[in-house]
Design a protein around this motif. Sequence first.
Motif, PDB file in Angstrom:
ATOM      1  N   ASP A  39      -3.248  -0.832   5.499  1.00 32.87           N
ATOM      2  CA  ASP A  39      -3.878  -1.898   4.720  1.00 32.87           C
ATOM      3  C   ASP A  39      -3.244  -3.280   4.883  1.00 32.87           C
ATOM      4  O   ASP A  39      -3.287  -4.108   3.952  1.00 32.87           O
ATOM      5  CB  ASP A  39      -3.924  -1.512   3.225  1.00 32.87           C
ATOM      6  CG  ASP A  39      -5.007  -0.472   2.938  1.00 32.87           C
ATOM      7  OD1 ASP A  39      -5.842  -0.229   3.836  1.00 32.87           O
ATOM      8  OD2 ASP A  39      -5.015   0.088   1.830  1.00 32.87           O
ATOM      9  N   HIS A  98      -8.377  -3.431  -2.488  1.00 33.07           N
ATOM     10  CA  HIS A  98      -9.186  -2.378  -1.881  1.00 33.07           C
ATOM     11  C   HIS A  98     -10.679  -2.698  -1.979  1.00 33.07           C
ATOM     12  O   HIS A  98     -11.485  -2.186  -1.208  1.00 33.07           O
ATOM     13  CB  HIS A  98      -8.866  -1.016  -2.507  1.00 33.07           C
ATOM     14  CG  HIS A  98      -7.492  -0.544  -2.133  1.00 33.07           C
ATOM     15  ND1 HIS A  98      -6.372  -0.860  -2.874  1.00 33.07           N
ATOM     16  CD2 HIS A  98      -7.056   0.157  -1.064  1.00 33.07           C
ATOM     17  CE1 HIS A  98      -5.315  -0.352  -2.277  1.00 33.07           C
ATOM     18  NE2 HIS A  98      -5.687   0.275  -1.180  1.00 33.07           N
ATOM     19  N   GLU A 148      -2.175  -5.510  -3.430  1.00 31.20           N
ATOM     20  CA  GLU A 148      -1.229  -5.102  -2.402  1.00 31.20           C
ATOM     21  C   GLU A 148      -0.533  -6.341  -1.840  1.00 31.20           C
ATOM     22  O   GLU A 148      -1.163  -7.380  -1.608  1.00 31.20           O
ATOM     23  CB  GLU A 148      -1.950  -4.307  -1.309  1.00 31.20           C
ATOM     24  CG  GLU A 148      -2.353  -2.941  -1.869  1.00 31.20           C
ATOM     25  CD  GLU A 148      -2.893  -1.957  -0.857  1.00 31.20           C
ATOM     26  OE1 GLU A 148      -2.937  -0.767  -1.193  1.00 31.20           O
ATOM     27  OE2 GLU A 148      -3.299  -2.373   0.246  1.00 31.20           O
ATOM     28  N   GLN A 182      -5.210  -6.713   4.032  1.00 31.21           N
ATOM     29  CA  GLN A 182      -5.455  -7.111   2.642  1.00 31.21           C
ATOM     30  C   GLN A 182      -4.161  -7.397   1.876  1.00 31.21           C
ATOM     31  O   GLN A 182      -4.199  -7.737   0.697  1.00 31.21           O
ATOM     32  CB  GLN A 182      -6.271  -6.033   1.915  1.00 31.21           C
ATOM     33  CG  GLN A 182      -5.528  -4.718   1.700  1.00 31.21           C
ATOM     34  CD  GLN A 182      -6.466  -3.576   1.331  1.00 31.21           C
ATOM     35  OE1 GLN A 182      -7.611  -3.540   1.768  1.00 31.21           O
ATOM     36  NE2 GLN A 182      -6.002  -2.659   0.506  1.00 31.21           N
ATOM     37  N   CYS A 241       0.866  -1.176   0.000  1.00 35.99           N
ATOM     38  CA  CYS A 241       0.000   0.000   0.000  1.00 35.99           C
ATOM     39  C   CYS A 241       0.910   1.236   0.000  1.00 35.99           C
ATOM     40  O   CYS A 241       0.806   2.093  -0.875  1.00 35.99           O
ATOM     41  CB  CYS A 241      -0.871  -0.032   1.266  1.00 35.99           C
ATOM     42  SG  CYS A 241      -2.009   1.340   1.378  1.00 35.99           S
ATOM     43  N   LYS A 289       0.248   9.199   0.365  1.00 32.96           N
ATOM     44  CA  LYS A 289      -0.929   8.378   0.667  1.00 32.96           C
ATOM     45  C   LYS A 289      -2.119   9.226   1.091  1.00 32.96           C
ATOM     46  O   LYS A 289      -2.023  10.013   2.033  1.00 32.96           O
ATOM     47  CB  LYS A 289      -0.617   7.411   1.822  1.00 32.96           C
ATOM     48  CG  LYS A 289       0.430   6.371   1.543  1.00 32.96           C
ATOM     49  CD  LYS A 289       0.050   5.439   0.416  1.00 32.96           C
ATOM     50  CE  LYS A 289      -1.259   4.715   0.586  1.00 32.96           C
ATOM     51  NZ  LYS A 289      -1.591   3.896  -0.616  1.00 32.96           N
TER      52      LYS A 289
END
Length: 328
Positions: free
Chosen positions: A303, A266, A292, A306, A96, A125
Amino acid sequence: MLLLVQRPDDVSEVQRALTALGVWSHVAHGQEATALVVEPFAAAVDAQALRSLPGVREVLLEASAHPRVDAQAGAVVRVGSVVIGGGRPLLVAGPCAVESAEQIASAAAMAREAGAGILRGGAFKPRTSPYSFAGHGREALLWLRRAADRHGLAVATEVMSEGEVSAVAEVADLIQIGSRSMQSFALLKAAGRAGKPVLLKRGMAARIEEWLLAAEHLLVAGAPAVIFCERGIVGFDSSTRNLLDLAAVALLKHVYRQPVVVDPSHAVGRRDLILPLAHAAVAAGADGIVVEAHPHAAAAHSDGPQALNAAELCALGRALALTPRASA
Ligand code: PEP
Ligand code: MN
């Protein structure tokens, strides 16, 4: 789309011919001509083919709101040394956020090993909370470029503000516009002017037409190509992070014939469902998968839940037939 018929008597024969092609239409009687109005959700139609049907006098097309997007239909997009839309799915992988030179170096090795062509990672970000880690900025761009070059990978990274476009464009082969920025029109203009291909993530509550028009902004400004990235839209059910809109992927690929990739990370927000969603995305027409991946997901600054680990990323690469399957 309107079809004018040669004689009023031709209407039913032309309509039958359209139906046989899977194209639905209804009759409109004007003062000077009789026309068939093609239903917008009928099968994709080739105006040229309809012009040659017996009984058709003229085919009138409405002016498109996004002619430059239409003009890139069927395009194969070159990003650094890789291509998107050439038939073989492309894997874009990476963390990420770029957290350190070491982290992105390991992530690049993982990406290469899995058969990815592009290394992703955010230096800037967008974060919902101002207290969350927002990236290491320009320094991280250099770490990212160096890591990618060591493994022969192209670079995709997000730009959040007009002031950072030139710094990002200097290192990126593919400039990413994030979901939250899809309709930041000044940013789109500046990013388009940089002259690099753009990965345009769909706004989490954007209609497809708005997404196409955002791409038009980029192309008008000078972007050589726009790759659409479906990353899930806001749904009513919080069991998954977002709602992956595979119908949008099928529409963009099979009707608009656009370069399109899917970001299941996402969309779903959890690593265990990424593989099946990647399969579904490719089946729907995606030219590539953006995921990711992190060398130490449990310690990720953002993140983590994930992020795939090295073995999971390789399994995804094998599923996409990017690397040889391990023998059983
Ligand atoms: C990302 O790709 O890291 C990201 C922030 O994605 P999105 O803009 O789709 O939320
Ligand atoms: Mn992320």
